[in-house]
Scaffold this motif. Structure first.
Motif, PDB file in Angstrom:
ATOM      1  N   ASP A   1       0.840  -1.194   0.000  1.00 58.84           N
ATOM      2  CA  ASP A   1       0.000   0.000   0.000  1.00 58.84           C
ATOM      3  C   ASP A   1       0.877   1.245   0.000  1.00 58.84           C
ATOM      4  OD1 ASP A   1      -2.127  -1.714   0.207  1.00 58.84           O
ATOM      5  OD2 ASP A   1      -2.491  -1.334   2.320  1.00 58.84           O
ATOM      6  N   ILE A   2       0.402   2.261  -0.673  1.00 59.77           N
ATOM      7  CA  ILE A   2       1.051   3.569  -0.636  1.00 59.77           C
ATOM      8  C   ILE A   2       0.099   4.490   0.126  1.00 59.77           C
ATOM      9  CG2 ILE A   2       1.867   5.521  -1.987  1.00 59.77           C
ATOM     10  CD1 ILE A   2       2.341   3.503  -4.294  1.00 59.77           C
ATOM     11  N   VAL A   3       0.587   5.074   1.207  1.00 61.03           N
ATOM     12  CA  VAL A   3      -0.237   5.920   2.065  1.00 61.03           C
ATOM     13  C   VAL A   3       0.524   7.206   2.338  1.00 61.03           C
ATOM     14  CG1 VAL A   3      -1.405   6.081   4.306  1.00 61.03           C
ATOM     15  CG2 VAL A   3      -1.234   3.872   3.149  1.00 61.03           C
ATOM     16  N   THR A   4      -0.179   8.338   2.301  1.00 62.24           N
ATOM     17  CA  THR A   4       0.483   9.607   2.615  1.00 62.24           C
ATOM     18  C   THR A   4       0.821   9.654   4.100  1.00 62.24           C
ATOM     19  OG1 THR A   4      -1.606  10.743   3.038  1.00 62.24           O
ATOM     20  CG2 THR A   4      -0.729  10.849   0.794  1.00 62.24           C
ATOM     21  N   LYS A   5       1.898  10.339   4.432  1.00 62.19           N
ATOM     22  CA  LYS A   5       2.283  10.509   5.833  1.00 62.19           C
ATOM     23  C   LYS A   5       1.360  11.485   6.537  1.00 62.19           C
ATOM     24  CE  LYS A   5       7.122   9.431   5.119  1.00 62.19           C
ATOM     25  NZ  LYS A   5       8.509   9.901   5.204  1.00 62.19           N
ATOM     26  N   LYS A   6       0.878  12.468   5.785  1.00 61.70           N
ATOM     27  CA  LYS A   6       0.019  13.511   6.333  1.00 61.70           C
ATOM     28  C   LYS A   6      -1.441  13.204   5.989  1.00 61.70           C
ATOM     29  CE  LYS A   6      -0.905  18.416   5.615  1.00 61.70           C
ATOM     30  NZ  LYS A   6      -0.606  19.572   4.787  1.00 61.70           N
ATOM     31  N   PRO A   7      -2.360  13.396   6.932  1.00 58.85           N
ATOM     32  CA  PRO A   7      -3.783  13.235   6.583  1.00 58.85           C
ATOM     33  C   PRO A   7      -4.273  14.461   5.815  1.00 58.85           C
ATOM     34  CG  PRO A   7      -3.563  13.832   8.899  1.00 58.85           C
ATOM     35  CD  PRO A   7      -2.165  13.673   8.357  1.00 58.85           C
ATOM     36  N   TYR A   8      -5.201  14.249   4.903  1.00 58.32           N
ATOM     37  CA  TYR A   8      -5.758  15.335   4.111  1.00 58.32           C
ATOM     38  C   TYR A   8      -7.270  15.340   4.243  1.00 58.32           C
ATOM     39  CZ  TYR A   8      -1.192  15.780   1.972  1.00 58.32           C
ATOM     40  OH  TYR A   8       0.142  15.974   1.766  1.00 58.32           O
ATOM     41  N   ARG A   9      -7.853  16.548   4.158  1.00 57.50           N
ATOM     42  CA  ARG A   9      -9.304  16.693   4.216  1.00 57.50           C
ATOM     43  C   ARG A   9      -9.851  16.752   2.791  1.00 57.50           C
ATOM     44  NH1 ARG A   9     -12.749  21.474   7.227  1.00 57.50           N
ATOM     45  NH2 ARG A   9     -14.777  20.691   6.601  1.00 57.50           N
ATOM     46  N   ASP A  10      -9.722  17.876   2.132  1.00 62.23           N
ATOM     47  CA  ASP A  10     -10.135  18.041   0.737  1.00 62.23           C
ATOM     48  C   ASP A  10      -8.864  18.052  -0.103  1.00 62.23           C
ATOM     49  OD1 ASP A  10     -12.659  18.476   1.840  1.00 62.23           O
ATOM     50  OD2 ASP A  10     -12.528  20.650   1.655  1.00 62.23           O
ATOM     51  N   PHE A  11      -8.895  17.402  -1.262  1.00 61.41           N
ATOM     52  CA  PHE A  11      -7.660  17.332  -2.047  1.00 61.41           C
ATOM     53  C   PHE A  11      -7.937  16.971  -3.494  1.00 61.41           C
ATOM     54  CE2 PHE A  11      -8.337  13.314   0.179  1.00 61.41           C
ATOM     55  CZ  PHE A  11      -8.317  12.388  -0.847  1.00 61.41           C
ATOM     56  N   ARG A  12      -6.890  17.173  -4.297  1.00 63.18           N
ATOM     57  CA  ARG A  12      -6.827  16.661  -5.670  1.00 63.18           C
ATOM     58  C   ARG A  12      -5.786  15.559  -5.668  1.00 63.18           C
ATOM     59  NH1 ARG A  12      -7.147  21.499 -10.024  1.00 63.18           N
ATOM     60  NH2 ARG A  12      -9.186  22.255  -9.390  1.00 63.18           N
ATOM     61  N   LEU A  13      -6.025  14.536  -6.455  1.00 63.19           N
ATOM     62  CA  LEU A  13      -5.108  13.400  -6.485  1.00 63.19           C
ATOM     63  C   LEU A  13      -4.972  12.902  -7.920  1.00 63.19           C
ATOM     64  CD1 LEU A  13      -3.518  11.166  -4.897  1.00 63.19           C
ATOM     65  CD2 LEU A  13      -5.680   9.900  -4.832  1.00 63.19           C
ATOM     66  N   HIS A  14      -3.737  12.645  -8.324  1.00 58.90           N
ATOM     67  CA  HIS A  14      -3.449  12.043  -9.626  1.00 58.90           C
ATOM     68  C   HIS A  14      -2.817  10.683  -9.365  1.00 58.90           C
ATOM     69  CE1 HIS A  14      -2.236  11.676 -13.831  1.00 58.90           C
ATOM     70  NE2 HIS A  14      -1.077  11.239 -13.375  1.00 58.90           N
ATOM     71  N   VAL A  15      -3.384   9.642  -9.948  1.00 60.44           N
ATOM     72  CA  VAL A  15      -2.881   8.275  -9.774  1.00 60.44           C
ATOM     73  C   VAL A  15      -2.751   7.643 -11.152  1.00 60.44           C
ATOM     74  CG1 VAL A  15      -3.360   5.996  -8.811  1.00 60.44           C
ATOM     75  CG2 VAL A  15      -4.080   8.021  -7.559  1.00 60.44           C
ATOM     76  N   GLU A  16      -1.588   7.043 -11.413  1.00 62.80           N
ATOM     77  CA  GLU A  16      -1.398   6.281 -12.644  1.00 62.80           C
ATOM     78  C   GLU A  16      -1.256   4.814 -12.273  1.00 62.80           C
ATOM     79  OE1 GLU A  16       1.684   7.919 -15.115  1.00 62.80           O
ATOM     80  OE2 GLU A  16       1.007   9.967 -14.707  1.00 62.80           O
ATOM     81  N   PHE A  17      -1.855   3.950 -13.079  1.00 67.32           N
ATOM     82  CA  PHE A  17      -1.809   2.516 -12.782  1.00 67.32           C
ATOM     83  C   PHE A  17      -1.833   1.707 -14.068  1.00 67.32           C
ATOM     84  CE2 PHE A  17      -6.249   3.732 -12.868  1.00 67.32           C
ATOM     85  CZ  PHE A  17      -6.875   2.704 -13.553  1.00 67.32           C
ATOM     86  N   MET A  18      -1.292   0.493 -13.956  1.00 70.51           N
ATOM     87  CA  MET A  18      -1.303  -0.453 -15.060  1.00 70.51           C
ATOM     88  C   MET A  18      -1.724  -1.805 -14.492  1.00 70.51           C
ATOM     89  SD  MET A  18       1.805  -1.853 -17.495  1.00 70.51           S
ATOM     90  CE  MET A  18       2.363  -0.225 -17.925  1.00 70.51           C
ATOM     91  N   VAL A  19      -2.742  -2.402 -15.065  1.00 71.59           N
ATOM     92  CA  VAL A  19      -3.189  -3.729 -14.661  1.00 71.59           C
ATOM     93  C   VAL A  19      -2.468  -4.728 -15.557  1.00 71.59           C
ATOM     94  CG1 VAL A  19      -5.160  -5.268 -14.348  1.00 71.59           C
ATOM     95  CG2 VAL A  19      -5.435  -2.800 -13.984  1.00 71.59           C
ATOM     96  N   MET A  20      -1.744  -5.646 -14.942  1.00 70.40           N
ATOM     97  CA  MET A  20      -0.902  -6.572 -15.706  1.00 70.40           C
ATOM     98  C   MET A  20      -1.533  -7.938 -15.950  1.00 70.40           C
ATOM     99  SD  MET A  20       1.674  -4.816 -16.532  1.00 70.40           S
ATOM    100  CE  MET A  20       2.730  -6.093 -17.163  1.00 70.40           C
ATOM    101  N   THR A  21      -2.499  -8.329 -15.107  1.00 68.66           N
ATOM    102  CA  THR A  21      -3.077  -9.664 -15.251  1.00 68.66           C
ATOM    103  C   THR A  21      -4.592  -9.572 -15.392  1.00 68.66           C
ATOM    104  OG1 THR A  21      -3.240  -9.955 -12.865  1.00 68.66           O
ATOM    105  CG2 THR A  21      -1.257 -10.790 -13.913  1.00 68.66           C
ATOM    106  N   GLU A  22      -5.136 -10.468 -16.168  1.00 68.53           N
ATOM    107  CA  GLU A  22      -6.571 -10.527 -16.360  1.00 68.53           C
ATOM    108  C   GLU A  22      -7.269 -10.646 -15.009  1.00 68.53           C
ATOM    109  OE1 GLU A  22      -9.208 -13.491 -18.889  1.00 68.53           O
ATOM    110  OE2 GLU A  22      -7.441 -12.782 -20.016  1.00 68.53           O
TER     111      GLU A  22
END
Length: 124
Positions: A1-22
């Motif tokens: 898991d990737i978790v931020t060290k700081k808690p956030y209330r309202d935010f914008r988030l950009h996440v990139e991902f690749m699914v490798m297996t069916e």
């Protein structure tokens, strides 16, 4: 898991991902409470790009196995007054540049183990 060290209330988030297996299954958890699903081959209310069990899957925006995909989220946390929920959390989701959910109210907690008294489904 990737978790931020700081808690956030309202935010914008950009996440990139690749699914490798069916059938690959993962998710993006917002505040460890609300899940934006990542699941290859699933276009149900529990599938790719859903606000888990709340919205239809915008599966059409998924590029497929072995391809980079991106979520851009604008999240507004739930609001409380005197310890009582007065406004549900909201999220807008762009999936690979396409706005697929606009200011969706998230009515239920569906997150991880620290998300609610009963493990996730205590209505937020």
């Amino acid at each position: 898991d990737i978790v931020t060290k700081k808690p956030y209330r309202d935010f914008r988030l950009h996440v990139e991902f690749m699914v490798m297996t069916e059938g690959g299954n993962s998710g993006v958890y917002l505040q460890n409470r609300y899940e934006i699903q990542i699941q290859d081959g699933d276009a149900t209310m529990h599938g790719m790009g859903t606000v888990i069990n709340e919205t239809p899957s915008p599966y059409f925006a998924y590029k497929g196995l072995g391809q980079w995909n991106a979520y851009d989220l604008v999240f507004r946390a739930a609001r409380f007054k005197d310890g009582k929920l007065v406004e549900h959390a909201r999220v807008t989701l762009f999936f690979n540049g396409v706005k697929v959910h606009n200011n969706v109210e998230i009515k239920k907690v569906w997150g991880g183990p620290a998300s609610g008294i009963d493990g996730g489904n205590d209505d937020g």
